[in-house]
Design an enzyme around this catalytic site. Structure first.
Site, short mmCIF file in Angstrom:
data_model
loop_
_atom_site.label_atom_id
_atom_site.label_comp_id
_atom_site.label_asym_id
_atom_site.label_seq_id
_atom_site.Cartn_x
_atom_site.Cartn_y
_atom_site.Cartn_z
N ARG A 1 28.92 29.31 43.76
CA ARG A 1 29.39 27.99 43.33
C ARG A 1 28.24 27.00 43.18
O ARG A 1 28.32 26.09 42.35
CB ARG A 1 30.42 27.46 44.33
CG ARG A 1 31.75 28.17 44.17
CD ARG A 1 32.80 27.62 45.07
NE ARG A 1 34.13 27.99 44.60
CZ ARG A 1 35.24 27.88 45.31
NH1 ARG A 1 35.18 27.40 46.53
NH2 ARG A 1 36.39 28.23 44.80
N LYS A 28 50.83 38.66 46.81
CA LYS A 28 52.26 38.34 46.76
C LYS A 28 52.74 37.92 45.38
O LYS A 28 52.09 37.13 44.69
CB LYS A 28 52.55 37.18 47.74
CG LYS A 28 52.59 37.65 49.19
CD LYS A 28 52.39 36.51 50.16
CE LYS A 28 53.45 35.43 50.05
NZ LYS A 28 52.98 34.18 50.70
N GLY A 73 39.94 33.72 43.94
CA GLY A 73 38.89 33.81 44.95
C GLY A 73 38.55 35.23 45.32
O GLY A 73 37.38 35.63 45.35
N GLY A 99 42.93 28.24 43.17
CA GLY A 99 44.19 27.57 42.87
C GLY A 99 44.16 26.83 41.54
O GLY A 99 45.14 26.84 40.79
P1 ADP Z 1 43.03 36.28 44.43
O1 ADP Z 1 42.35 35.49 45.55
O2 ADP Z 1 42.03 36.99 43.58
O3 ADP Z 1 43.98 35.42 43.64
P2 ADP Z 1 45.06 37.27 46.22
O4 ADP Z 1 44.66 36.25 47.23
O5 ADP Z 1 46.38 37.15 45.58
O6 ADP Z 1 43.91 37.43 45.12
O7 ADP Z 1 45.09 38.73 46.91
C1 ADP Z 1 43.98 39.27 47.54
C2 ADP Z 1 44.36 40.02 48.77
O8 ADP Z 1 45.38 40.97 48.51
C3 ADP Z 1 43.18 40.80 49.30
O9 ADP Z 1 42.85 40.29 50.57
C4 ADP Z 1 43.68 42.24 49.39
O10 ADP Z 1 43.29 42.88 50.57
C5 ADP Z 1 45.17 42.05 49.36
N1 ADP Z 1 45.84 43.26 48.86
C6 ADP Z 1 45.78 43.80 47.62
N2 ADP Z 1 46.50 44.92 47.55
C7 ADP Z 1 47.03 45.12 48.77
C8 ADP Z 1 47.88 46.12 49.32
N3 ADP Z 1 48.31 47.14 48.58
N4 ADP Z 1 48.27 45.97 50.60
C9 ADP Z 1 47.82 44.94 51.34
N5 ADP Z 1 47.02 43.98 50.88
C10 ADP Z 1 46.63 44.06 49.61
MG MG Z 2 43.08 34.95 47.48
#
Ligand code: ADP
Ligand code: MG
Length: 390
Positions: free
Chosen positions: A35, A196, A349, A372
């Site tokens: 960053r 999620k 992130g 976000g």
């Molecule tokens: P981003 O920050 O890129 O938007 P998210 O915060 O939505 O992504 O999701 C990232 C998290 O999801 C990671 O910490 C990863 O470990 C978790 N994750 C991905 N697939 C699984 C899974 N099958 N079971 C448990 N956790 C998962």
């Molecule tokens: Mg995340």
């Protein structure tokens, strides 16, 4: 949105620049300076134009003036990257800070202390915004990662300093992401993973209308698989998310995008790097097991779709990539995105962290610095920090 090109002569002017220096620290030093590097083009241009630069950022969520969340280590790292001295102010506002600003020469750089040391920051307190505004002739917002929050150092101060603009990073973020939404080279492929469905449902909905293909991975696939009747074992799968997935699947015919789900999985008996793991050539997760990554056939299928894309937008890891046994799917997708001939945009992130970990951060067209903020822009929301720069 006004940009640096709209600002006139900056020689000798005090330019307050909101940056996003919310970086991870380890043992009192900067652990990841992505960053900080992303803000360099704006800072360097302002220095060339003779501005007296006052940088303001938040770092973490300090409850008080927690010394462990001082921006001092960030100032040190910025100085190394700029190859010029960066002084760190004794606070955010007040007499000592004003004296430090008054002492700046043309091209000098001062970094204010963590703006969240002031409780008025997150309340968008007009008094704090006014004090920040009094330090500036011109205001530049380059903190895309903070643009979805109306805080004193983003929205509040922009309203009080009429001579304002978005910085080069913020401008690039907004124009790249809007380009993906409004005028993408086709086919547009959106790869969505992460934890999620409820976190990403707005993004899924937007891409169902605008993308040609949506590839679903990560824990997010389990609500979809559950909605199709597959047992998911102990996989991450909230019942609210199953409902959202069911709605998405049942309205599929009304959307433009084809939604693809995994065809195989990597499963384990617990969430642990030392767990027993196996590849499941199918989607029915046995009792006592959990899905922690997409399988190799899915990774190859997704890779082919990505290779044929005119534009790729990727958000969300394909599995629990922080644990080595479950990183292969995310790595395969990261490599496919990096190698894809089309325009490639990565946001989020953890997705950005994954790309960095695999050494591929420089191999995509655009790696968004907003978590976000990126998702909210894609969802079609107005970002208050950007709106204030009109
Ligand atoms: P981003 O920050 O890129 O938007 P998210 O915060 O939505 O992504 O999701 C990232 C998290 O999801 C990671 O910490 C990863 O470990 C978790 N994750 C991905 N697939 C699984 C899974 N099958 N079971 C448990 N956790 C998962
Ligand atoms: Mg995340």
């Amino acid at each position: 949105m006004k940009t640096l090109r709209d600002l006139g002569d900056l020689d000798g002017k005090r330019v307050l620049v909101r940056v996003d220096f919310n970086v991870p620290l380890e043992n009192g030093t900067v652990a990841d300076d992505m960053r900080i590097r992303a803000a360099l083009p704006t800072i360097e241009e302002l220095r060339r134009r003779g501005a007296r630069i006052v940088l303001v950022s938040h770092l973490g969520r300090p409850k008080d003036r927690e010394p462990s969340l001082s921006l001092a280590p960030v100032g040190a790292r910025l100085g190394e990257l700029l190859g010029a001295p960066v002084s760190v102010a004794p606070g955010v506002v007040g007499g000592d800070v004003r004296a430090a600003v008054d002492g700046l020469g043309d091209g000098d750089v001062l970094l204010l202390e963590n703006v969240r040391y002031e409780p008025g920051e997150t309340k968008n307190d007009p008094e704090l915004a006014g004090e920040l505004a009094s330090l500036a002739d011109v205001y530049v917002d380059d903190a895309f990662g903070a643009a979805h929050r109306a805080h004193a150092s983003t929205e509040g101060v922009a309203r009080l300093v009429p001579d304002h603009a978005g910085g080069l990073l913020l401008e690039r973020e907004v124009s790249t992401l809007m380009g993906v939404l409004e005028d993408p080279a086709r086919p547009l492929v959106s790869v969505l993973g992460g934890a999620k469905v409820s976190d990403k449902i707005g993004v899924i909905d937007r891409f169902r209308e605008s993308a040609d293909t949506i590839l679903i991975g990560g824990a997010m696939c389990f609500p979809f698989l559950a909605a199709q009747g597959h047992p998911v074992g102990d996989s991450l799968c909230a019942s609210d998310d199953v409902e959202l997935a069911r709605r998405t699947l049942s309205s599929g015919s009304a959307s433009r995008a084809r939604l693809e789900l995994p065809v195989d999985l990597v499963i384990a008996d617990r969430f642990d790097a030392d767990a027993s793991t196996r590849e499941l050539d199918g989607l029915d997760v046995p009792d006592g097991w959990m899905g922690l990554d997409i399988g190799p056939r899915t990774a190859a299928l997704y890779g082919d779709v990505i290779a044929g894309a005119g534009t790729v937008f990727w958000n969300g890891p394909m599995g629990a990539f922080e644990l080595a046994p479950f990183a292969a799917g995310t790595r395969a997708v990261a490599e496919a995105v990096a190698a894809a001939p089309g325009t490639t945009v990565v946001g989020g992130g953890d997705s950005a962290a994954a790309l960095e970990r695999f050494g591929l951060a420089d191999s995509v067209t655009h790696l968004s610095t907003g978590g976000g903020a990126t998702l909210e822009l894609i969802e079609g929301k107005q970002l208050p920090g950007v709106e204030a720069l009109a």
